[in-house]
Design a protein around this motif. Structure first.
Motif: not given
Length: 189
Positions: A37-41, A43-47
């Motif tokens: 699953k997306p993590e880090g930068a 995941a932050d970018s998707l949010a």
């Protein structure tokens, strides 16, 4: 020979069944499939994208005359000029962004409706139609790659300059956005 062949096939079938059963058992034990699953930068970018999308007005990343109706998202050929022959169809390609979603039962719905106005150089409305096209659907995730391909046929327009205004109304988010595309009808092409 045949008995050996069938025995090998039976062993392969049993191994496949055992592997499938083991795989299904491991999913059943954990309750969810296992994948990165997306993590880090990322995941932050998707949010951040989701937040920006929800607070934005209805806008467009692309709005242009096209050679022909699009085959899908990004699958269009921009028209080299906005000059058309009399009775030649006008095809518009657009990619709306910032529209709203409704969600329920692990699905997301979107609904846009298009209207148009054909204007002359003085702003006089020569033709118009409310709600002539709908772009809506329900998907398992928020669909952020939506394309709109619209075709117009205006018969009998004399040579001159015009503007085609296409307004998209977001039926879920209550937003709207208008594309204004100037074009020319020429006497010869």
């Amino acid at each position: 020979m045949q008995n050996g062949f069938f025995a090998r096939q039976a062993v392969r079938g049993a191994l496949f069944l055992a592997a499938t059963t083991l795989s299904c058992a491991s999913i059943a034990q954990t309750g969810t499939p296992d994948f990165p699953k997306p993590e880090g930068a990322l995941a932050d970018s998707l949010a951040a994208l989701s937040d920006a999308w929800n607070t934005s007005g209805l806008a467009f990343t692309v709005a242009a005359f096209a050679e022909a109706p699009a085959a899908g998202y990004g699958q269009y050929t921009p028209r080299a000029s906005a000059s058309f022959a009399a009775d030649e169809p006008l095809t518009v390609y657009a990619e709306p962004v910032g529209y709203g979603f409704s969600s329920s039962d692990a699905s997301y719905s979107y609904s846009l409706q298009a209207s148009y106005r054909l204007l002359n150089t003085t702003g006089q409305v020569l033709a118009s139609q409310e709600g002539f096209a709908d772009f809506s659907g329900t998907t398992r995730s928020a669909k952020r790659e939506l394309s709109a391909s619209l075709s117009f046929q205006f018969s009998g327009l004399p040579a001159g300059k015009y503007t085609l205004e296409t307004t998209f109304a977001d039926k879920i988010g209550g937003k709207s956005g208008t594309i204004s595309l100037p074009f020319t009808i020429s006497t010869s092409q």
